[in-house]
Design an enzyme around this catalytic site. Structure first.
Site, PDB file in Angstrom:
ATOM      1  N   ALA A   1       0.823  -1.207   0.000  1.00  0.00           N
ATOM      2  CA  ALA A   1       0.000   0.000   0.000  1.00  0.00           C
ATOM      3  C   ALA A   1       0.857   1.258   0.000  1.00  0.00           C
ATOM      4  CB  ALA A   1      -0.930  -0.007   1.212  1.00  0.00           C
TER       5      ALA A   1
ATOM      6  N   ASP B   1       0.893  -8.904  18.782  1.00  0.00           N
ATOM      7  CA  ASP B   1       0.569  -8.800  20.208  1.00  0.00           C
ATOM      8  C   ASP B   1      -0.584  -7.851  20.507  1.00  0.00           C
ATOM      9  OD1 ASP B   1       2.711 -10.510  20.648  1.00  0.00           O
ATOM     10  OD2 ASP B   1       4.128  -8.864  20.972  1.00  0.00           O
TER      11      ASP B   1
ATOM     12  N   ARG C   1      -8.892 -29.308  21.057  1.00  0.00           N
ATOM     13  CA  ARG C   1     -10.118 -29.685  21.756  1.00  0.00           C
ATOM     14  C   ARG C   1     -10.603 -31.066  21.299  1.00  0.00           C
ATOM     15  NH1 ARG C   1     -14.262 -27.080  24.293  1.00  0.00           N
ATOM     16  NH2 ARG C   1     -13.437 -25.020  23.785  1.00  0.00           N
TER      17      ARG C   1
ATOM     18  N   GLY D   1     -14.359 -20.992  23.208  1.00  0.00           N
ATOM     19  CA  GLY D   1     -15.095 -21.456  24.380  1.00  0.00           C
ATOM     20  C   GLY D   1     -14.205 -22.091  25.421  1.00  0.00           C
TER      21      GLY D   1
ATOM     22  N   HIS E   1     -13.563 -32.530  28.503  1.00  0.00           N
ATOM     23  CA  HIS E   1     -12.274 -31.870  28.329  1.00  0.00           C
ATOM     24  C   HIS E   1     -12.213 -30.637  29.218  1.00  0.00           C
ATOM     25  CE1 HIS E   1     -15.022 -29.906  25.411  1.00  0.00           C
ATOM     26  NE2 HIS E   1     -14.542 -28.828  26.035  1.00  0.00           N
TER      27      HIS E   1
ATOM     28  N   GLU F   1       1.539 -16.046  27.253  1.00  0.00           N
ATOM     29  CA  GLU F   1       2.936 -16.304  27.582  1.00  0.00           C
ATOM     30  C   GLU F   1       3.490 -15.332  28.619  1.00  0.00           C
ATOM     31  OE1 GLU F   1       5.537 -15.853  24.260  1.00  0.00           O
ATOM     32  OE2 GLU F   1       4.865 -13.818  23.786  1.00  0.00           O
TER      33      GLU F   1
ATOM     34  N   ARG G   1      -1.998 -32.216  29.801  1.00  0.00           N
ATOM     35  CA  ARG G   1      -1.007 -32.018  28.754  1.00  0.00           C
ATOM     36  C   ARG G   1      -0.791 -30.515  28.561  1.00  0.00           C
ATOM     37  NH1 ARG G   1      -1.101 -36.643  29.656  1.00  0.00           N
ATOM     38  NH2 ARG G   1      -1.003 -38.441  28.217  1.00  0.00           N
TER      39      ARG G   1
ATOM     40  N   HIS H   1       5.743 -19.981  17.209  1.00  0.00           N
ATOM     41  CA  HIS H   1       5.858 -19.064  16.078  1.00  0.00           C
ATOM     42  C   HIS H   1       4.879 -19.334  14.942  1.00  0.00           C
ATOM     43  CE1 HIS H   1       9.506 -17.968  18.199  1.00  0.00           C
ATOM     44  NE2 HIS H   1       9.605 -16.916  17.415  1.00  0.00           N
TER      45      HIS H   1
ATOM     46  N   ARG I   1       2.852 -16.355  14.086  1.00  0.00           N
ATOM     47  CA  ARG I   1       3.401 -15.241  13.312  1.00  0.00           C
ATOM     48  C   ARG I   1       3.333 -15.475  11.804  1.00  0.00           C
ATOM     49  NH1 ARG I   1       8.988 -13.116  16.023  1.00  0.00           N
ATOM     50  NH2 ARG I   1       8.108 -12.193  17.921  1.00  0.00           N
TER      51      ARG I   1
END
Length: 335
Positions: free
Chosen positions: A22, A127, A154, A185, A215, A222, A244, A250, A253
């Site tokens: 742009a 972020d 899930r 959820g 579950h 982080e 677990r 990454h 990203r």
């Protein structure tokens, strides 16, 4: 202003290429020459400054990452590095720069501005922790990537009646965790902006399984701690579920940017060029209520918590351009 440059700096984010495109296309339409600075501020100091045209950016809007490449260059915080960079800009006849990146990149743009060199900042970071904008370039794609991964986790979690702690990026901000957690959820969303008690989470996990849940999904930012450490603390607090931990890392990203990120980046890039054309520098472009806004880059580049939590469980946003978020039930089941 007849000749400008664009660079990307810091961690990459999906949509950076759309922003570069742009900038180039808008500059050409304004009768300006545009140059690409490769490898961020390090490339500026090294003189890696090359002309760009429409063909240079003809097939990049759908690509993740940044074709100009990016690098962290702490030396630019020092006066010597700044002066070397400005020397290279003047050598190439550059009159203004568009900087795409996070708050560290904004600090570099702020230094250029302090030396009298017009710079415009575009918020390029997954972020979503830049003051003065509702959303940053790359955030929507990162949330979508995290959402897709959590949905898949899930499935396997339900098959084995397991508890999963899923760590997502965001540095010191909990935006990715919050949005991805709500979208999937999640049973628990743990973010730096809100306090929590391990014993309450353990009790919630136990109650869920006793009610027949298959579950428990915990989305962890982080900035709180690592998933491994969080899982260990859960066990120490009395959790007996089959646990677990997963760090998405990454993958958040990368990937082709979402339509929202492509449009946001395109709008911001074009707006930045218009500002430079008018001789305006020292500002950061943002989006507020779907409209382009400018904020002084000095205030935008300052780091600090974007959120604080009231006793009533309501997020108070220190960034006035982000919407308030009710968190009263986030540490309860959202399924």
């Amino acid at each position: 202003m007849k000749r400008i440059a664009v660079l990307t700096s810091g961690g990459d984010a999906p949509g950076m290429n759309a922003a570069i495109r742009a900038v180039v296309r808008q500059a050409i339409s304004e009768g300006m020459e545009v140059f690409g600075i490769y490898d961020g501020y390090a490339g500026m100091v090294a003189g890696e400054i090359h002309p760009l045209d429409a063909a240079s950016v003809g097939d990049i809007i759908s690509r993740g990452g940044t074709f100009l490449h990016s690098a962290r260059y702490p030396e630019f915080a020092q006066l010597e590095g700044q002066l070397k960079g400005i020397e290279q800009l003047k050598k190439h006849g550059i009159e203004g720069v568009v900087v795409i990146g996070g708050d560290g990149s904004y600090h570099g743009a702020m230094r250029l501005t302090e030396h009298g060199f017009p710079a415009i900042g575009l918020p390029g970071t997954i972020d979503n922790d830049i003051v003065g904008t509702d959303f940053t370039i790359g955030f929507d794609t990162a949330v979508t990537t995290a959402m897709d991964a959590i949905d898949k986790i899930r499935d396997t979690s339900s098959s084995h009646r397991r508890t999963f702690v899923i760590e997502v990026m965001g540095r010191n901000a909990g935006d990715i965790a919050l949005w991805a957690g709500i979208a999937t959820g999640a049973d628990e969303i743990i973010i730096p902006e809100a306090d929590f008690k391990m014993e309450d989470i353990v009790a919630s996990i136990k109650a869920g399984y006793e009610c027949g849940k298959k579950h428990n999904i915990i989305v962890l930012a982080e900035g709180v701690m690592s998933a491994a450490e969080f899982g260990q603390k859960l066990k120490e607090a009395g959790d007996t579920s089959d646990l677990r931990v997963t760090e998405l890392g990454h993958i958040q990203r990368g990937g082709s940017p979402t339509a929202r990120d492509r449009v946001l980046a395109s709008r911001m890039g074009a707006h930045a060029v218009k500002l430079l054309k008018e001789g305006i520098g020292g500002v950061a472009v943002g989006i507020r209520n779907e409209k382009m806004v400018e904020n002084p880059i000095l205030g935008t580049a300052e780091e600090g918590a974007l959120f604080s939590l009231t006793a009533e469980g309501k997020i108070v946003v220190n960034n006035p351009h982000k919407a308030d978020i009710e968190l009263s039930s986030l540490n309860k089941s959202l399924s």
